[in-house]
Design a protein around this motif. Structure first.
Motif, PDB file in Angstrom:
ATOM      1  N   GLY A 124       0.809  -1.217   0.000  1.00  0.00           N
ATOM      2  CA  GLY A 124       0.000   0.000   0.000  1.00  0.00           C
ATOM      3  C   GLY A 124       0.836   1.258   0.000  1.00  0.00           C
ATOM      4  N   GLY A 125       2.044   1.188  -0.580  1.00  0.00           N
ATOM      5  CA  GLY A 125       2.910   2.361  -0.624  1.00  0.00           C
ATOM      6  C   GLY A 125       3.445   2.775   0.727  1.00  0.00           C
ATOM      7  N   ARG A 126       3.363   1.884   1.729  1.00  0.00           N
ATOM      8  CA  ARG A 126       3.823   2.165   3.106  1.00  0.00           C
ATOM      9  C   ARG A 126       3.161   3.433   3.651  1.00  0.00           C
ATOM     10  N   SER A 127       1.875   3.596   3.385  1.00  0.00           N
ATOM     11  CA  SER A 127       1.207   4.848   3.765  1.00  0.00           C
ATOM     12  C   SER A 127      -0.104   4.607   4.500  1.00  0.00           C
ATOM     13  N   MET A 128      -0.260   3.433   5.137  1.00  0.00           N
ATOM     14  CA  MET A 128      -1.526   3.114   5.792  1.00  0.00           C
ATOM     15  C   MET A 128      -1.596   3.738   7.186  1.00  0.00           C
ATOM     16  N   GLY A 129      -2.768   4.258   7.521  1.00  0.00           N
ATOM     17  CA  GLY A 129      -2.971   4.871   8.829  1.00  0.00           C
ATOM     18  C   GLY A 129      -3.107   3.838   9.937  1.00  0.00           C
ATOM     19  N   GLY A 130      -3.038   4.308  11.180  1.00  0.00           N
ATOM     20  CA  GLY A 130      -3.052   3.403  12.321  1.00  0.00           C
ATOM     21  C   GLY A 130      -4.358   2.671  12.520  1.00  0.00           C
ATOM     22  N   SER A 158      -7.442  -3.974   9.911  1.00  0.00           N
ATOM     23  CA  SER A 158      -7.010  -4.983   8.943  1.00  0.00           C
ATOM     24  C   SER A 158      -6.181  -6.064   9.626  1.00  0.00           C
ATOM     25  N   TYR A 159      -5.293  -5.658  10.512  1.00  0.00           N
ATOM     26  CA  TYR A 159      -4.470  -6.610  11.279  1.00  0.00           C
ATOM     27  C   TYR A 159      -5.368  -7.542  12.081  1.00  0.00           C
ATOM     28  N   SER A 160      -6.439  -6.981  12.656  1.00  0.00           N
ATOM     29  CA  SER A 160      -7.375  -7.777  13.457  1.00  0.00           C
ATOM     30  C   SER A 160      -8.134  -8.772  12.597  1.00  0.00           C
ATOM     31  N   ALA A 161      -8.655  -8.301  11.454  1.00  0.00           N
ATOM     32  CA  ALA A 161      -9.430  -9.178  10.580  1.00  0.00           C
ATOM     33  C   ALA A 161      -8.565 -10.294  10.006  1.00  0.00           C
ATOM     34  N   THR A 162      -7.294  -9.971   9.724  1.00  0.00           N
ATOM     35  CA  THR A 162      -6.384 -10.973   9.180  1.00  0.00           C
ATOM     36  C   THR A 162      -5.994 -11.999  10.231  1.00  0.00           C
ATOM     37  N   THR A 163      -5.716 -11.540  11.443  1.00  0.00           N
ATOM     38  CA  THR A 163      -5.266 -12.435  12.511  1.00  0.00           C
ATOM     39  C   THR A 163      -6.418 -13.271  13.058  1.00  0.00           C
ATOM     40  N   TYR A 164      -7.526 -12.602  13.394  1.00  0.00           N
ATOM     41  CA  TYR A 164      -8.661 -13.307  13.987  1.00  0.00           C
ATOM     42  C   TYR A 164      -9.597 -13.750  12.874  1.00  0.00           C
ATOM     43  N   SER A 165      -9.283 -14.895  12.313  1.00  0.00           N
ATOM     44  CA  SER A 165      -9.931 -15.399  11.114  1.00  0.00           C
ATOM     45  C   SER A 165     -10.985 -16.430  11.485  1.00  0.00           C
ATOM     46  N   PRO A 214       2.442   0.659   7.987  1.00  0.00           N
ATOM     47  CA  PRO A 214       2.004   1.932   8.567  1.00  0.00           C
ATOM     48  C   PRO A 214       2.849   3.101   8.088  1.00  0.00           C
ATOM     49  N   GLU A 215       2.218   4.279   8.029  1.00  0.00           N
ATOM     50  CA  GLU A 215       2.894   5.457   7.495  1.00  0.00           C
ATOM     51  C   GLU A 215       3.926   6.028   8.456  1.00  0.00           C
ATOM     52  N   LYS A 259       5.800   5.526  12.802  1.00  0.00           N
ATOM     53  CA  LYS A 259       5.862   4.725  14.029  1.00  0.00           C
ATOM     54  C   LYS A 259       4.676   5.016  14.937  1.00  0.00           C
ATOM     55  N   ALA A 260       4.159   6.235  14.900  1.00  0.00           N
ATOM     56  CA  ALA A 260       2.971   6.563  15.689  1.00  0.00           C
ATOM     57  C   ALA A 260       1.776   5.742  15.204  1.00  0.00           C
ATOM     58  N   ALA A 261       1.652   5.587  13.885  1.00  0.00           N
ATOM     59  CA  ALA A 261       0.575   4.763  13.329  1.00  0.00           C
ATOM     60  C   ALA A 261       0.765   3.308  13.719  1.00  0.00           C
ATOM     61  N   LEU A 262       2.013   2.872  13.784  1.00  0.00           N
ATOM     62  CA  LEU A 262       2.317   1.498  14.213  1.00  0.00           C
ATOM     63  C   LEU A 262       1.873   1.278  15.659  1.00  0.00           C
ATOM     64  N   ARG A 263       2.122   2.248  16.520  1.00  0.00           N
ATOM     65  CA  ARG A 263       1.700   2.136  17.929  1.00  0.00           C
ATOM     66  C   ARG A 263       0.185   2.096  18.048  1.00  0.00           C
ATOM     67  N   ARG A 264      -0.497   2.946  17.283  1.00  0.00           N
ATOM     68  CA  ARG A 264      -1.965   2.948  17.311  1.00  0.00           C
ATOM     69  C   ARG A 264      -2.504   1.605  16.831  1.00  0.00           C
ATOM     70  N   MET A 265      -1.871   1.071  15.816  1.00  0.00           N
ATOM     71  CA  MET A 265      -2.283  -0.234  15.301  1.00  0.00           C
ATOM     72  C   MET A 265      -2.228  -1.290  16.403  1.00  0.00           C
ATOM     73  N   LEU A 266      -1.150  -1.326  17.140  1.00  0.00           N
ATOM     74  CA  LEU A 266      -0.969  -2.335  18.175  1.00  0.00           C
ATOM     75  C   LEU A 266      -1.975  -2.162  19.302  1.00  0.00           C
ATOM     76  N   LEU A 267      -2.186  -0.953  19.765  1.00  0.00           N
ATOM     77  CA  LEU A 267      -3.099  -0.710  20.882  1.00  0.00           C
ATOM     78  C   LEU A 267      -4.540  -1.074  20.528  1.00  0.00           C
ATOM     79  N   ILE A 268      -4.987  -0.659  19.348  1.00  0.00           N
ATOM     80  CA  ILE A 268      -6.355  -0.970  18.927  1.00  0.00           C
ATOM     81  C   ILE A 268      -6.517  -2.471  18.743  1.00  0.00           C
TER      82      ILE A 268
END
Length: 493
Positions: free
Chosen positions: A38-44, A50-57, A262-263, A265-274
Motif C-alpha cells: 500500500g505504498g507504506r502509507s496506511m494509517g493506524g 485490517s491486522y485484526s481481521a487478518t489475525t482473527y480469522s 504503517p505510514e 511509528k505513531a501509526a504502528l503504535r496505534r495499530m498495536l493498541l487498537i
C-alpha cells in the motif's frame, strides 16, 4: 435457516465489499511496494482493523469455539498465550518498520536475506512459508465450508463454501492489491466485533445468564471448567499448541509483513493498541460461544460445527445470524487474501528474484500476480480433504513457521549470527517439523510443536558459531537497533 436468506446475505456482503475495494484504488499499483504494501502509507486505525481481521480469522469463531466445545476452559488459556505473544510486536515492530522504510524491504524473508548477506536465506524462508501457509489458508476455506453447510443443514454444500471463499479472496487480491484488502478488512472487522458480541449477549441471556450457563456446564461436565480439561489437553499438548502460537506475530509473514505498512511509528503504535483491545474482546466472545453451544447442543459429533449450529438456532434472530455468518466469512476471506498477497510477493521477490537474478520490479510484480491463483487452487485442494479440528491444523502450520524465529531474533539481537546458521536453521528446522508431522513420530516423547523451536535454535546457534558472520551487515542491524543496514545489503548474495 432459509438458504435464500443466507444467499442474500452473501450477495450483500460481496456487493458492499467490492464497492469498498474499488473505492480504495489510488491510481495504478505499478510497483511491488504499492501493490503489496500500500505504498507504506496506511494509517493506524485502518492498519489495526485490517491486522485484526487478518489475525482473527475463521480460526476464532469456528476453530476456537470448537476447541472450547471439546476442550473446555483450556482453550481460553491457549488463546491467551497467543494474546501475550502479541507483545513481541512492541519489540520487533519498530525494527521491522525502520528496515522496510529505509531500505525498501517488501517481505520479511527479503529482510532476513539482507541481514545475513545470503540470498538463500530469503529463498529458504519463502519456501518454508509457502509449505506451511497453504495448509493454513485451507483452514480458512474449511471454516467457511463448515459454517455455510452447518447453517443450512447441508443445503449449501461444504464444497460450495470453499469455492465462494476462494473466488472472493482472488477478486479482492486483484482489485487493488493490499489497499483493497485492508479497506475491506476494516469494514469486516467492525461487523465481526459488533455482531459477534451481540450474539454472545443474546445467547447467554437465553440460557439464563452467565451463572446459569456455567452452572449447567459444571453439572453436566465439570472437567470442562478445570485444567487440563476433559481429555483434549494435557500439559504436553498444551505446550505443543501454545509455543508456536506465542510467536505467531513475528513468525507468520502475512502478519509480520503488515509491520512494513504503517505510514509512521505513531501509526504502528496505534495499530498495536487498537488490535489488543479488539483481540481481548474477540477472544472472550469466541470462548463464550463455545460454552454456549455446549450447553445448548451437548451432543455434536463435530466440534467445528458448534458455531454454525448456534447461529442457525432459535437463540439467534435470523438477521443477526446471517450478519455474523457474513462476518466470519469475511474474516476467513481476509486471512486468505492476505496470505495470497504475502506468499505471491515472497515467491516473486525472494524465490524468482534471487534464483533467476531478475531484480526488475515490474517483472516481479507480474510474477506475483501470476502466482495468486496458483496458491489459491492449492489451498482449495487441501481444504477439500475436510480435515477435522481446524484449530489444531492452524497450530500445526504455525509450528512449521516458528523455525524462522531464531533467525529473526538473531537478526536484531545477536551479532554472531551468520547466513549459514540462518539457512540451516530455517531449512533444517522446517524439514524436521514436516517429517515429524508426516510420520506422527515423537522425539523423547515430545511432538513437533514443542521441538520445532529448540531444534531450529540449536541449529542456528551451532552453525553460526562454526562459521563467520558478515560483519558489515550485522553492525547495521544490531548496533542501530532500528534495523538499519547498508544499502548494498538489501539484495545481497
Amino acid at each position: 435457516m432459509s438458504q435464500s436468506f443466507i444467499w442474500w446475505g452473501i450477495a450483500a456482503y460481496v456487493v458492499i465489499s467490492v464497492v469498498v475495494a474499488m473505492m480504495s484504488r489510488a491510481g495504478k499499483s505499478t510497483t511491488m511496494s504499492d501493490y503489496f504494501l500500500g505504498g507504506r502509507s496506511m494509517g493506524g486505525v485502518v492498519s489495526a482493523l485490517s491486522y485484526s481481521a487478518t489475525t482473527y480469522s475463521a480460526f476464532m469463531m469456528v476453530g476456537l469455539a470448537g476447541l472450547t466445545y471439546k476442550g473446555g476452559v483450556g482453550a481460553l488459556g491457549f488463546e491467551i498465550v497467543y494474546f501475550a505473544g502479541v507483545s513481541l510486536v512492541a519489540i520487533f515492530g519498530p525494527r521491522f518498520w525502520s528496515a522496510g522504510k529505509k531500505y525498501g524491504f517488501v517481505t520479511p524473508s527479503e529482510m532476513l536475506g539482507a541481514r545475513y548477506g545470503n540470498r538463500w536465506v530469503a529463498v529458504a524462508a519463502a519456501i518454508v512459508s509457502c509449505i506451511f501457509l497453504i495448509p493454513y489458508s485451507a483452514v480458512q476455506l474449511s471454516g467457511v465450508g463448515y459454517l455455510v453447510s452447518g447453517m443450512t443443514d447441508g443445503g449449501i454444500s461444504f464444497g460450495m463454501g470453499l469455492l465462494i471463499a476462494t473466488v472472493l479472496a482472488i477478486v479482492f487480491s486483484y482489485v487493488a492489491g493490499i489497499r483493497s484488502v485492508m479497506w475491506t478488512d476494516s469494514l469486516q472487522a467492525l461487523v465481526m466485533i459488533v455482531a459477534s458480541a451481540l450474539v454472545a449477549i443474546l445467547v447467554v441471556s437465553e440460557l439464563g445468564g452467565f451463572s446459569a450457563m456455567f452452572a449447567t456446564v459444571a453439572e453436566r461436565k465439570p472437567e470442562m471448567l478445570t485444567v487440563p480439561g476433559p481429555g483434549l489437553f494435557s500439559l504436553q499438548t498444551f505446550i505443543g499448541l501454545t509455543i508456536p502460537w506465542f510467536f505467531f506475530s513475528i513468525s507468520n509473514p502475512q502478519v509480520s509483513q503488515r509491520l512494513f505498512m504503517p505510514e509512521s511509528k505513531a501509526a504502528l503504535r496505534r495499530m498495536l493498541l487498537i488490535f489488543l483491545c479488539f483481540g481481548l474482546v474477540y477472544t472472550l466472545v469466541s470462548v463464550i460461544w463455545g460454552f454456549s453451544a455446549f450447553v445448548a447442543f451437548p451432543d455434536l459429533e463435530q466440534p467445528d460445527l458448534a458455531t454454525s449450529v448456534l447461529l442457525s438456532s432459535e437463540f439467534v434472530p435470523p438477521l443477526l445470524g446471517v450478519i455474523v455468518m457474513v462476518g466470519i466469512l469475511a474474516a476467513a476471506v481476509s486471512t486468505i487474501d492476505s496470505i495470497l498477497l504475502t506468499l505471491s510477493s515472497m515467491v516473486a521477490r525472494d524465490v524468482y528474484g534471487n534464483v533467476s537474478g531478475d531484480k526488475t520490479d515490474h517483472r516481479q510484480l507480474w510474477i506475483g500476480k501470476l502466482v495468486i491463483p496458483v496458491i489459491s487452487i492449492l489451498a482449495l485442494g487441501f481444504a477439500a480433504l475436510e480435515l477435522s479440528l481446524i484449530s489444531i491444523l492452524s497450530v500445526a502450520a504455525s509450528a512449521g513457521l516458528v523455525v524462522t524465529v531464531p533467525a529473526i531474533v538473531g537478526a536484531f539481537f545477536w551479532k554472531r549470527g551468520t547466513g549459514a546458521g540462518a539457512l540451516v536453521s530455517i531449512a533444517g528446522g522446517g524439514l524436521f517439523v514436516i517429517v515429524m508431522y508426516l510420520t506422527g513420530n515423537k522425539l523423547f516423547g515430545y511432538n513437533a510443536g514443542i521441538l520445532g523451536l529448540p531444534v531450529s535454535t540449536l541449529l542456528f546457534v551451532g552453525v553460526s558459531l562454526l562459521t563467520r558472520p558478515s560483519n558489515e551487515v550485522t553492525e547495521g542491524f544490531v548496533k542501530d537497533k532500528a534495523a538499519a543496514a547498508p544499502a548494498g545489503a538489501v539484495r545481497a548474495g
